[in-house]
Write a protein that holds these residues in place. Structure first.
Motif, short mmCIF file in Angstrom:
data_model
loop_
_atom_site.label_atom_id
_atom_site.label_comp_id
_atom_site.label_asym_id
_atom_site.label_seq_id
_atom_site.Cartn_x
_atom_site.Cartn_y
_atom_site.Cartn_z
N TYR A 1 5.04 35.53 19.30
CA TYR A 1 6.29 35.55 18.60
C TYR A 1 7.11 33.88 17.87
O TYR A 1 6.28 32.72 19.18
CB TYR A 1 7.69 36.25 18.46
CG TYR A 1 7.60 37.53 18.38
CD1 TYR A 1 7.64 38.16 17.24
CD2 TYR A 1 6.66 37.87 18.91
CE1 TYR A 1 8.24 39.88 17.18
CE2 TYR A 1 6.40 39.97 19.27
CZ TYR A 1 7.27 40.11 18.50
OH TYR A 1 6.94 41.91 18.66
N TYR B 1 13.70 34.68 16.06
CA TYR B 1 12.56 34.77 16.47
C TYR B 1 12.24 34.78 15.32
O TYR B 1 12.77 35.81 14.34
CB TYR B 1 12.50 35.26 17.62
CG TYR B 1 12.45 36.72 16.91
CD1 TYR B 1 12.26 38.41 16.75
CD2 TYR B 1 13.89 37.78 17.77
CE1 TYR B 1 12.45 39.08 16.43
CE2 TYR B 1 14.77 38.76 17.13
CZ TYR B 1 13.44 39.58 16.13
OH TYR B 1 13.92 40.47 15.83
N ASP B 2 10.83 34.86 15.02
CA ASP B 2 10.53 35.62 14.30
C ASP B 2 8.58 36.27 14.17
O ASP B 2 8.10 35.74 15.10
CB ASP B 2 9.62 34.35 12.81
CG ASP B 2 11.40 34.04 11.85
OD1 ASP B 2 12.22 34.90 11.31
OD2 ASP B 2 10.98 32.57 11.55
N GLU B 3 7.97 36.70 13.63
CA GLU B 3 6.58 37.33 14.10
C GLU B 3 5.65 36.21 13.62
O GLU B 3 5.82 35.91 12.76
CB GLU B 3 6.03 38.18 13.23
CG GLU B 3 6.50 39.54 13.87
CD GLU B 3 5.09 40.97 13.23
OE1 GLU B 3 4.28 40.97 13.65
OE2 GLU B 3 5.99 42.35 13.17
N THR C 1 5.55 34.13 10.13
CA THR C 1 6.35 34.44 8.69
C THR C 1 7.70 33.12 8.97
O THR C 1 7.86 32.35 10.33
CB THR C 1 7.76 35.30 9.21
OG1 THR C 1 7.68 36.09 10.05
CG2 THR C 1 6.18 36.23 8.51
N THR C 2 8.53 32.33 7.94
CA THR C 2 9.05 31.77 8.80
C THR C 2 11.12 32.12 8.13
O THR C 2 11.52 31.40 7.03
CB THR C 2 8.96 30.19 7.63
OG1 THR C 2 8.75 30.88 6.27
CG2 THR C 2 7.55 30.23 7.77
N LYS C 3 11.49 33.30 8.69
CA LYS C 3 12.69 33.41 8.07
C LYS C 3 13.77 32.45 8.67
O LYS C 3 14.36 32.18 8.06
CB LYS C 3 12.82 35.21 8.10
CG LYS C 3 14.81 35.14 7.57
CD LYS C 3 14.85 36.82 8.08
CE LYS C 3 15.63 37.26 7.87
NZ LYS C 3 16.64 38.42 8.63
N ASN C 4 13.24 32.07 9.86
CA ASN C 4 14.68 32.16 11.02
C ASN C 4 14.31 30.81 11.79
O ASN C 4 14.37 30.13 12.43
CB ASN C 4 14.46 32.71 12.18
CG ASN C 4 16.15 33.96 12.07
OD1 ASN C 4 16.88 34.14 11.42
ND2 ASN C 4 15.14 35.53 12.08
#
Length: 683
Positions: free
Chosen positions: A111, A131-133, A136-139
């Motif tokens: 993460y 957090y993001d996996e 990925t770039t959500k947060n």
């Protein structure tokens, strides 16, 4: 086709509950939403190893989860904890009251986490990280905008709504600035600027977008003010006052020598008055710098040239004070001055209005009462408004219409940095009285914490025993709240019953009737009151030469410019005067601001510092000057852009005064909208 006026409730992700929250933020349309700019950004794009992170810092880390989430209960609260590691060391991540994470954060997965790192007793912890996996770039993994919020609306929610809105408008917003201006000033196009101000890939992208939007905001405001100035310079001629009657004749009548700054300003005013164009001049001078003497000299010239003058003050008591001063100097010259305030009798008012109409009054001094429709002048030649931030553009224009293009002198005791004055008063020429009379004593200023209250009270007692008087000011609270009123009344009771039962103490606040306020101020002036406890209504007040102490409670809640205005209520007489700032909190900013007040009595230096420490957003409080708040520009940080913009605006107006050329049609449209806002916003 893109409709920027579309109701925000139709934006994906809004819905009926969120629309109310957005409305609270002043967001009603799609246009409002995309121009609701972030207040700051978090750079979550550059990861650090756990070992590199410093204690107390916020960081992005890339970690492997090495345990299942362990949940601990504390009464009604829960804590979730998981072990993590990277190539450098191990740590733990903790959250509170987020039980759902047990199914979201999986042991053995990688993460990205962003949060506050603490390093204590050899343990590393990251608290409540977003957090993001990995991948990925959500947060994380990018620069994240942080918006000003209202209760119940989270950053994540607003960010998601904003992403949907930016996606909807991108590539479809019509360019707001002319092509020639974009090329010449090297500005980014509007679509890229809107996308990159909300979601920049890096710092450079953000800076380019911000420059474009700041440039446009300042340019439109400047062009609108220049348009106002041109509107005021009517095509009809103004009054050309006689060169035969010189202001110098009046200057010689004062029992003291005017300062060089007063003389310079009077010279500028006289030159204006003798020209055929209408004078529109702002006179800026610190508290006690002698603006009233300048107004008197200007009115003298107008009357000697065969015209009437109107002097408009913000309060009845200040208008009465002006009348006393004017009569002292002008009565023996046969110049007839009268007072028009709402408190005078009906009969007296009718007589006064008749005299004014037939020209038997030379100088009318008054409050807003002068603006009433039944107030008619025979031959109004000069309008002086005192304390401009109390009168807006609309009111200034209303009184001007009572004459045939009279000259206008606007006086302000709120020192404003010159460059800022140029944008706030772009429709006026500017004169500055930048020195105080030589006999003015420096007001000794002390900043103390609440723990010194007893010593401050003893000091007040000592001064009152010597025959002096004191002001005590309670903090400014938002309009509509009763806290300021309550604190004034509570403090008064405490002083009357516990601390100074032997002295005469009264209070004053904004919700009293004007007549009641004036009566109390008059009693204070006549020394029937020893201590006056007040809200900031005394900021613009009457001279009380015997009052030599100003105590300001919770001084950290005031802007420096306002503290300086309040301090200016004392130091009006022969006695050494004192200002005591009682403050709470120990932040560096608070300490800096208190130090500025103790170090200098120069209002112009103070206003520069105020702008630097607080930014332009709340420099003037609630739209005091009839101008809308800037959405993105900060007049201190963006001074270099402002200086460029002022030249650009001047250049555009010189070539196309009314913005009629084809290339300037877009500009004209947004300038007209801005003018509407300025005129609506005028107080």
């Amino acid at each position: 086709m893109l409709d920027l006026k579309k109701d925000v409730k139709y934006i994906k992700g809004v819905g009926p509950n969120r629309v109310t929250l957005l409305n609270k933020l002043g967001i009603f349309t799609l246009e409002d939403l995309i121009s609701y700019y972030p207040r700051t950004y978090e750079d979550r794009s550059k990861p650090k190893t756990l070992s590199e992170c410093e204690d107390g810092s916020e960081n992005l880390i890339e970690v492997l989860v090495t345990s299942k989430i362990l949940e601990t209960r504390y009464g009604r609260k829960t804590m979730q904890k998981v072990m993590i590691r990277d190539e450098s060391t191990v740590a733990e991540a903790i959250w509170f009251n987020q039980s759902y994470l047990k199914t979201k954060i999986i042991e053995g997965k990688k993460y990205r986490m962003y949060g506050k790192i603490s390093k204590k007793y050899g343990r590393i912890q990251i608290s409540s990280p977003v957090y993001d996996e990995y991948g990925t770039t959500k947060n994380t993994g990018r620069i994240i905008p942080i918006y000003p919020l209202t209760y119940n609306l989270t950053q994540n929610t607003l960010r998601k709504i904003m992403e949907n809105a930016v996606k909807e408008v991108y590539g479809n917003i019509g360019e707001t600035l002319p092509e020639y201006l974009i090329k010449k000033s090297l500005l980014q196009n509007i679509n890229e600027a809107i996308k990159n101000i909300h979601f920049p890939k890096d710092l450079k992208e953000f800076e380019i977008a911000r420059r474009r939007l700041v440039f446009e905001e300042l340019l439109i405001t400047q062009l609108a003010l220049l348009a106002l100035k041109n509107r005021n310079i009517s095509e009809e001629k103004g009054i050309q006052f006689s060169k035969e009657y010189k202001i110098e004749e009046m200057m010689k009548r004062f029992p003291f020598e005017l300062t060089n700054a007063q003389k310079r300003v009077l010279n500028e005013i006289e030159e204006d008055m003798e020209k055929p164009q209408t004078m529109n001049r702002l006179l800026q001078g610190d508290v006690g710098s002698g603006k009233t003497a300048v107004a008197m000299c200007s009115a003298y010239k107008a009357v000697r040239s065969g015209y009437q003058a109107a002097i408009m003050a913000p309060t009845a008591i200040l208008a009465t004070q002006h009348l006393e001063n004017f009569n002292k100097m002008l009565e023996e010259l046969g110049i007839r001055c009268e007072l028009l305030i709402s408190g005078i009798t009906k009969k007296k008012k009718e007589e006064l209005l008749e005299k004014l109409k037939i020209g038997e009054i030379d100088i009318l001094i008054g409050t807003h009462a002068i603006l009433e429709d039944n107030v008619e002048f025979k031959n109004l030649g000069l309008v002086v408004t005192d304390e401009q931030h109390r009168f807006g553009v609309k009111q200034r224009n209303k009184i001007i219409k009572k004459g045939n293009n009279p000259d206008v002198l606007v006086m302000s005791a709120t020192p404003i940095p010159r460059t800022l004055a140029l944008i706030l008063y772009g429709d006026l020429d500017i004169s500055i009285i930048d020195e105080l009379p030589p006999n003015r004593k420096k007001i000794e200023t002390f900043a103390v914490t609440k723990s010194m209250t007893e010593r401050v009270d003893n000091f007040i007692k000592k001064q009152i025993e010597q025959g002096r008087q004191a002001y005590i000011v309670c903090p400014l609270v938002e309009e509509g709240e009763d806290n300021s009123l309550k604190s004034v009344i509570e403090l008064t009771e405490k002083y009357q019953k516990e601390i100074f039962p032997e002295y005469k103490i009264e209070y004053l606040h904004g919700k009293m009737r004007p007549k009641e306020k004036d009566e109390i101020m008059l009693r204070f002036k006549n020394h029937e009151i020893d201590i006056l406890i007040s809200t900031t209504v005394i900021e613009v007040g009457v001279d009380v030469p015997n009052a030599n102490i100003m105590v300001i409670e919770d001084a950290q809640r005031f802007g420096l410019a306002q503290l300086h205005q309040l301090r200016g209520r004392v130091g009006r007489g022969e006695y050494q005067s004192y200002c005591i700032l009682k403050y709470e909190g120990n932040s560096e900013n608070t300490r800096k601001r208190m130090k500025v007040m103790c170090d200098t009595n120069n209002g112009f230096i103070i206003s520069e510092k105020d702008l630097e420490l607080r930014g332009s957003g709340d420099f003037f409080g609630t739209m005091q000057h009839g101008l809308p708040e800037f959405k993105i520009a900060n007049l201190f940080e963006d001074m270099n852009i402002l200086q460029v913009v002022q030249k650009v605006a001047k250049n555009i107006i010189e070539k196309d005064t009314k913005l009629e050329k084809e290339e300037n049609i877009k500009l004209r449209n947004i300038v007209e909208k801005k003018l509407e806002i300025i005129e609506k916003g005028s107080l």
